[in-house]
Scaffold this active site. Structure first.
Site, PDB file in Angstrom:
ATOM      1  N   GLY A  42      53.206  21.950  29.352  1.00 29.19           N
ATOM      2  CA  GLY A  42      51.843  22.547  29.064  1.00 29.19           C
ATOM      3  C   GLY A  42      50.444  22.052  28.025  1.00 29.19           C
ATOM      4  N   GLY A 148      45.750  13.579  25.665  1.00 31.04           N
ATOM      5  CA  GLY A 148      45.084  15.169  25.740  1.00 31.04           C
ATOM      6  C   GLY A 148      43.438  14.313  24.865  1.00 31.04           C
ATOM      7  N   SER A 149      43.233  15.940  24.235  1.00 33.39           N
ATOM      8  CA  SER A 149      41.624  16.247  23.860  1.00 33.39           C
ATOM      9  C   SER A 149      42.690  17.128  22.026  1.00 33.39           C
ATOM     10  CB  SER A 149      40.633  16.043  24.187  1.00 33.39           C
ATOM     11  OG  SER A 149      41.259  17.367  24.745  1.00 33.39           O
ATOM     12  N   GLY A 189      31.741  28.036  24.198  1.00 28.55           N
ATOM     13  CA  GLY A 189      31.158  28.894  23.409  1.00 28.55           C
ATOM     14  C   GLY A 189      31.175  30.030  23.762  1.00 28.55           C
ATOM     15  N   VAL A 242      22.130  23.780  13.269  1.00 29.82           N
ATOM     16  CA  VAL A 242      22.825  23.805  12.512  1.00 29.82           C
ATOM     17  C   VAL A 242      22.390  22.567  11.209  1.00 29.82           C
ATOM     18  CG1 VAL A 242      24.985  24.293  11.251  1.00 29.82           C
ATOM     19  CG2 VAL A 242      24.214  25.692  13.402  1.00 29.82           C
ATOM     20  N   GLY A 277      31.982  20.735  21.728  1.00 30.48           N
ATOM     21  CA  GLY A 277      32.382  19.667  22.573  1.00 30.48           C
ATOM     22  C   GLY A 277      34.082  19.036  22.085  1.00 30.48           C
ATOM     23  N   HIS A 450      34.136  40.736  56.033  1.00 28.72           N
ATOM     24  CA  HIS A 450      33.222  42.171  56.067  1.00 28.72           C
ATOM     25  C   HIS A 450      33.871  43.009  55.773  1.00 28.72           C
ATOM     26  CE1 HIS A 450      29.524  44.270  55.613  1.00 28.72           C
ATOM     27  NE2 HIS A 450      29.877  44.974  56.311  1.00 28.72           N
TER      28      HIS A 450
HETATM   29  P1  FAD Z   1      46.350  17.989  26.648  1.00 26.57           P
HETATM   30  O1  FAD Z   1      46.321  19.242  27.105  1.00 26.57           O
HETATM   31  O2  FAD Z   1      45.985  17.902  25.333  1.00 26.57           O
HETATM   32  O3  FAD Z   1      48.097  17.527  27.074  1.00 26.57           O
HETATM   33  C1  FAD Z   1      48.004  16.297  25.960  1.00 26.57           C
HETATM   34  C2  FAD Z   1      49.022  17.316  24.974  1.00 26.57           C
HETATM   35  O4  FAD Z   1      49.879  15.481  24.293  1.00 26.57           O
HETATM   36  C3  FAD Z   1      49.512  18.057  24.164  1.00 26.57           C
HETATM   37  O5  FAD Z   1      50.261  19.401  24.100  1.00 26.57           O
HETATM   38  C4  FAD Z   1      49.974  17.045  22.300  1.00 26.57           C
HETATM   39  O6  FAD Z   1      49.922  17.717  22.108  1.00 26.57           O
HETATM   40  C5  FAD Z   1      50.451  15.890  23.243  1.00 26.57           C
HETATM   41  N1  FAD Z   1      50.691  14.450  22.752  1.00 26.57           N
HETATM   42  C6  FAD Z   1      49.651  14.227  21.989  1.00 26.57           C
HETATM   43  N2  FAD Z   1      49.854  12.764  21.122  1.00 26.57           N
HETATM   44  C7  FAD Z   1      51.309  12.582  21.344  1.00 26.57           C
HETATM   45  C8  FAD Z   1      52.311  11.849  21.117  1.00 26.57           C
HETATM   46  N3  FAD Z   1      51.977  11.068  20.086  1.00 26.57           N
HETATM   47  N4  FAD Z   1      53.410  11.938  21.441  1.00 26.57           N
HETATM   48  C9  FAD Z   1      53.844  13.040  21.909  1.00 26.57           C
HETATM   49  N5  FAD Z   1      53.209  14.046  22.446  1.00 26.57           N
HETATM   50  C10 FAD Z   1      51.714  13.632  22.598  1.00 26.57           C
HETATM   51  N6  FAD Z   1      40.208  23.453  31.552  1.00 26.57           N
HETATM   52  C11 FAD Z   1      40.171  23.916  32.564  1.00 26.57           C
HETATM   53  O7  FAD Z   1      40.199  23.055  33.447  1.00 26.57           O
HETATM   54  N7  FAD Z   1      40.554  25.707  33.127  1.00 26.57           N
HETATM   55  C12 FAD Z   1      39.833  26.297  32.041  1.00 26.57           C
HETATM   56  O8  FAD Z   1      39.779  27.989  32.562  1.00 26.57           O
HETATM   57  C13 FAD Z   1      40.334  25.851  30.929  1.00 26.57           C
HETATM   58  N8  FAD Z   1      40.315  26.292  29.516  1.00 26.57           N
HETATM   59  C14 FAD Z   1      40.428  25.586  28.134  1.00 26.57           C
HETATM   60  C15 FAD Z   1      40.012  27.073  26.959  1.00 26.57           C
HETATM   61  C16 FAD Z   1      40.618  26.421  25.926  1.00 26.57           C
HETATM   62  C17 FAD Z   1      40.298  27.278  24.721  1.00 26.57           C
HETATM   63  C18 FAD Z   1      40.330  25.061  25.256  1.00 26.57           C
HETATM   64  C19 FAD Z   1      40.552  24.269  24.261  1.00 26.57           C
HETATM   65  C20 FAD Z   1      40.239  23.921  26.880  1.00 26.57           C
HETATM   66  C21 FAD Z   1      40.387  24.288  28.502  1.00 26.57           C
HETATM   67  N9  FAD Z   1      40.369  23.512  29.050  1.00 26.57           N
HETATM   68  C22 FAD Z   1      40.616  24.194  30.733  1.00 26.57           C
HETATM   69  C23 FAD Z   1      40.848  22.146  28.447  1.00 26.57           C
HETATM   70  C24 FAD Z   1      41.880  21.616  29.376  1.00 26.57           C
HETATM   71  O9  FAD Z   1      42.816  22.115  28.480  1.00 26.57           O
HETATM   72  C25 FAD Z   1      42.061  20.342  29.557  1.00 26.57           C
HETATM   73  O10 FAD Z   1      41.124  19.104  30.380  1.00 26.57           O
HETATM   74  C26 FAD Z   1      43.742  20.108  29.914  1.00 26.57           C
HETATM   75  O11 FAD Z   1      44.103  21.017  28.918  1.00 26.57           O
HETATM   76  C27 FAD Z   1      44.093  18.852  29.413  1.00 26.57           C
HETATM   77  O12 FAD Z   1      45.379  18.038  30.186  1.00 26.57           O
HETATM   78  P2  FAD Z   1      45.863  17.158  29.144  1.00 26.57           P
HETATM   79  O13 FAD Z   1      46.707  16.676  29.900  1.00 26.57           O
HETATM   80  O14 FAD Z   1      44.974  15.297  29.362  1.00 26.57           O
HETATM   81  O15 FAD Z   1      45.826  17.001  28.006  1.00 26.57           O
HETATM   82  P1  NAI Z   2      30.681  21.823  25.915  1.00 26.65           P
HETATM   83  O1  NAI Z   2      30.238  20.529  26.087  1.00 26.65           O
HETATM   84  O2  NAI Z   2      30.651  22.224  27.091  1.00 26.65           O
HETATM   85  O3  NAI Z   2      29.779  22.890  25.330  1.00 26.65           O
HETATM   86  C1  NAI Z   2      29.261  21.766  23.838  1.00 26.65           C
HETATM   87  C2  NAI Z   2      27.979  22.177  23.949  1.00 26.65           C
HETATM   88  O4  NAI Z   2      27.501  22.623  22.210  1.00 26.65           O
HETATM   89  C3  NAI Z   2      26.683  21.709  24.156  1.00 26.65           C
HETATM   90  O5  NAI Z   2      25.426  22.570  25.397  1.00 26.65           O
HETATM   91  C4  NAI Z   2      26.026  21.050  23.257  1.00 26.65           C
HETATM   92  O6  NAI Z   2      24.788  20.962  23.525  1.00 26.65           O
HETATM   93  C5  NAI Z   2      26.062  21.496  22.561  1.00 26.65           C
HETATM   94  N1  NAI Z   2      26.406  21.269  21.105  1.00 26.65           N
HETATM   95  C6  NAI Z   2      26.599  20.165  20.410  1.00 26.65           C
HETATM   96  N2  NAI Z   2      26.187  19.361  19.135  1.00 26.65           N
HETATM   97  C7  NAI Z   2      25.356  20.796  19.196  1.00 26.65           C
HETATM   98  C8  NAI Z   2      24.792  21.245  17.284  1.00 26.65           C
HETATM   99  N3  NAI Z   2      25.510  20.374  16.373  1.00 26.65           N
HETATM  100  N4  NAI Z   2      24.691  22.342  17.220  1.00 26.65           N
HETATM  101  C9  NAI Z   2      24.540  22.694  18.244  1.00 26.65           C
HETATM  102  N5  NAI Z   2      24.708  22.701  19.438  1.00 26.65           N
HETATM  103  C10 NAI Z   2      25.412  21.432  19.441  1.00 26.65           C
HETATM  104  O7  NAI Z   2      32.367  21.505  24.759  1.00 26.65           O
HETATM  105  P2  NAI Z   2      32.766  23.085  24.197  1.00 26.65           P
HETATM  106  O8  NAI Z   2      31.765  24.165  25.198  1.00 26.65           O
HETATM  107  O9  NAI Z   2      33.293  23.266  23.100  1.00 26.65           O
HETATM  108  O10 NAI Z   2      34.541  22.731  25.285  1.00 26.65           O
HETATM  109  C11 NAI Z   2      35.160  21.546  25.797  1.00 26.65           C
HETATM  110  C12 NAI Z   2      35.423  21.091  27.090  1.00 26.65           C
HETATM  111  O11 NAI Z   2      36.754  21.860  26.964  1.00 26.65           O
HETATM  112  C13 NAI Z   2      34.476  21.583  27.519  1.00 26.65           C
HETATM  113  O12 NAI Z   2      34.531  20.658  27.863  1.00 26.65           O
HETATM  114  C14 NAI Z   2      35.253  22.289  29.781  1.00 26.65           C
HETATM  115  O13 NAI Z   2      35.796  20.144  29.173  1.00 26.65           O
HETATM  116  C15 NAI Z   2      36.918  22.029  28.850  1.00 26.65           C
HETATM  117  N6  NAI Z   2      36.780  24.155  28.695  1.00 26.65           N
HETATM  118  C16 NAI Z   2      36.980  24.038  29.998  1.00 26.65           C
HETATM  119  C17 NAI Z   2      37.376  25.615  29.852  1.00 26.65           C
HETATM  120  C18 NAI Z   2      36.997  26.081  31.378  1.00 26.65           C
HETATM  121  O14 NAI Z   2      37.017  25.371  32.265  1.00 26.65           O
HETATM  122  N7  NAI Z   2      36.415  27.609  31.839  1.00 26.65           N
HETATM  123  C19 NAI Z   2      36.884  26.737  28.999  1.00 26.65           C
HETATM  124  C20 NAI Z   2      36.833  26.250  27.911  1.00 26.65           C
HETATM  125  C21 NAI Z   2      37.003  24.782  27.811  1.00 26.65           C
END
Ligand code: FAD
Ligand code: NAI
Length: 471
Positions: A42, A148-149, A189, A242, A277, A450
């Site tokens: 996941g 992933g990221s 944030g 910052v 980010g 409605h």
């Molecule tokens: P990931 O989910 O990061 O999966 C990559 C996986 O690869 C990881 O489990 C990692 O352990 C594994 N991996 C890496 N390198 C290796 C390797 N060499 N060998 C084996 N395994 C490896 N997106 C939404 O759409 N809605 C949301 O509400 C939302 N909320 C979020 C809240 C938070 C706090 C965060 C951080 C992100 C959120 N996101 C949300 C973004 C979402 O989580 C990502 O876009 C999504 O998980 C990307 O999927 P992915 O499979 O590309 O990467």
């Molecule tokens: P973000 O890209 O959404 O926001 C980062 C913010 O930080 C921007 O507004 C930027 O201007 C600001 N910033 C950058 N450098 C800074 C600095 N030095 N000082 C002050 N502000 C600064 O990134 P965030 O919130 O970290 O989320 C990362 C990614 O995770 C999102 O882009 C999204 O793809 C994913 N995500 C998605 C969610 C959802 O779909 N509900 C929930 C959480 C994460």
């Protein structure tokens, strides 16, 4: 050594991109293996992202509502107490249920799950350091990279996930901080800031730009949600950077100043959330062994069929181009497999919704006003406030609005932007409309039940090509 077994497809990474591709490949009859190193499937989304954050957002909202929004509804409550440990347990129950669910789906679809860290040995072979010790290797006719990221670090601050935290620490704090400073007013944030603010922390968000919400959020909507979040108690410092941090003591100190230069001041916090980010994660993958490179943002470079310059190696999800969203990763997982088995796949990158799960929620799809202006597109705007929607009124939940942007000449919908209760569900209708090339008149002439919040959606569409009835 045993000779490596050959699969049709080997996927590195069991996050949303990787696990969805694995299931799809299994369904298409491919021999597939998925390598994941974290010990559960996941990825970020299920383990430390979308799912745990939404659990905390939901339950912290409920807590906050019980504390502040019951009397006027005719509900008298007694002593309300926070049991943070139990709130975290509820989160873990949701996460565990879902990650185990994927393991079940792997079995059901004949996906081999290899628990370990994968690295390229050559263009067709992935060496795996197994979680339980030892090594194995697996050969793939095709390989998908879906690693992933990770969160972008802030120079000068050391992440310990206790005092200086990323989102991973923010979903697991053991107590409510007194003062929390959030660096970055993007989605993480504001979502995680909301959680801890509702649970009692004094939260200040420092954002470099002049608006909150991160990339893509419409400026008018951003102002609207900022006002509401400020009413809920969050503080904002916009156009502020910052300059340096000191995390050597118990209290973290951050020097901030106006982005364009100005008087400096020092903020103090017991917890600092770094949310500036996320960046692609490919370290340890052995890209150099096979000569694959990343661009200046760390993204693996691909063509329109997700192929790297080594055509049997494809890349999907957060570690390549596009928004870092789970549903985008999921679409790519399906499409990339279809390119393998059918030679075509489809993702409409112009119609991927974004949702921020604050209260009220913010959701959008398509272009915003600034983007349309920059592209020189002539457009018209229609809006409808939830304060004029009957259901929002009965729910005593009337903050926000629906906003349509449509082509000035053809009325074709170009963007939908919502801040309001249930915006995250409502945007599905906007996405469908955009995907099907609908006009605002198409939406406005469609019957909506409605009393529902969705009538605000219909009336905003009506306000774009004609006039709303109730406003
Ligand atoms: P990931 O989910 O990061 O999966 C990559 C996986 O690869 C990881 O489990 C990692 O352990 C594994 N991996 C890496 N390198 C290796 C390797 N060499 N060998 C084996 N395994 C490896 N997106 C939404 O759409 N809605 C949301 O509400 C939302 N909320 C979020 C809240 C938070 C706090 C965060 C951080 C992100 C959120 N996101 C949300 C973004 C979402 O989580 C990502 O876009 C999504 O998980 C990307 O999927 P992915 O499979 O590309 O990467
Ligand atoms: P973000 O890209 O959404 O926001 C980062 C913010 O930080 C921007 O507004 C930027 O201007 C600001 N910033 C950058 N450098 C800074 C600095 N030095 N000082 C002050 N502000 C600064 O990134 P965030 O919130 O970290 O989320 C990362 C990614 O995770 C999102 O882009 C999204 O793809 C994913 N995500 C998605 C969610 C959802 O779909 N509900 C929930 C959480 C994460």
């Amino acid at each position: 050594a045993t000779p490596a077994e050959e699969k049709d497809l080997v996927i590195i990474g069991g996050g949303v991109a990787g696990y969805v591709a694995a299931i799809k490949a299994g369904q298409e009859g491919l021999k597939v293996a998925c390598i994941e190193k974290r010990g559960s499937l996941g990825g970020t989304c299920l383990n430390v992202g979308c799912i745990p954050s939404k659990s905390l957002l939901n339950n912290s909202h409920l807590y906050h509502q019980i504390l502040h929004d019951t009397k006027n509804r005719g509900i008298e409550v007694g002593d309300v107490k926070l049991n943070l440990e139990q709130m975290m347990k509820a989160k873990e129950t949701s996460v565990n249920g879902l990650t185990k669910g994927i393991e079940f789906l792997f079995k059901k679809n004949n996906v081999e799950y290899i628990k370990g860290t994968g690295a390229f040995a050559d263009e067709h072979t992935v060496k795996v350091n197994l979680v339980d010790g030892g090594e194995t290797s697996v050969r793939g006719k095709n390989i998908f990279i879906a690693t992933g990221s990770e969160s972008t670090p802030f120079p000068g601050l050391t992440i310990d996930e206790k005092k200086v935290i990323t989102s991973t620490g923010a979903i697991a704090l053991k107590q409510v901080p007194k003062k929390m400073v959030v660096i970055g007013g993007g989605i993480i944030g504001l979502e995680m800031g909301s959680v801890w603010s509702r649970l009692g922390a004094e939260v200040t968000v420092v954002e470099f730009l002049g608006q909150i919400g991160g990339p893509g959020m419409d400026a008018e909507i951003s102002k609207n949600i900022q006002k509401t979040l400020a009413k809920q108690g969050m503080k904002f410092m916009l156009n502020t950077k910052v300059t340096q941090g000191d995390d050597s003591g118990e209290i973290v100190k951050l020097d901030v100043e106006a982005a364009k230069g100005g008087k400096a001041q020092t903020l103090e916090a017991d917890v600092v959330l770094v949310a500036i980010g996320r960046r692609p994660y490919t370290s340890g993958l052995g890209l150099e062994t096979i000569g694959l490179e990343t661009d200046n943002k760390g993204r693996l470079v691909i063509d329109s069929e997700y192929r790297t310059k080594i055509p049997h190696i494809r890349v999907i999800g957060d570690c390549t181009f596009g928004p870092m969203l789970a549903h985008k990763a999921e679409e790519e997982g399906v499409a990339a497999v279809e390119f393998l088995t059918k030679s075509y796949g489809h993702v409409n990158y112009g119609a991927i919704p974004s949702v921020m799960y604050t209260h009220p929620e913010v959701a959008w799809v398509g272009q915003n006003e600034a983007e349309l202006k920059e592209a020189g597109v002539k457009y018209k705007v229609g809006t409808f406030p939830f304060s004029a929607n009957s259901r929002a009124k009965t729910n005593l939940d009337t903050d926000g609005m629906v906003k349509f942007l449509a082509d000035a000449e053809t009325d074709r919908i170009l963007g939908v932007h919502i801040v309001g209760p249930n915006a995250g569900e409502m945007i599905a209708e906007g996405t469908l409309a955009l995907e099907y090339g609908a006009s605002t008149e198409d939406v406005g002439r469609t019957s909506h039940a409605h009393p529902t919040l969705a009538e605000a959606f219909k009336e905003a569409a009506m306000a774009t090509y004609s006039k709303a009835i109730h406003y």
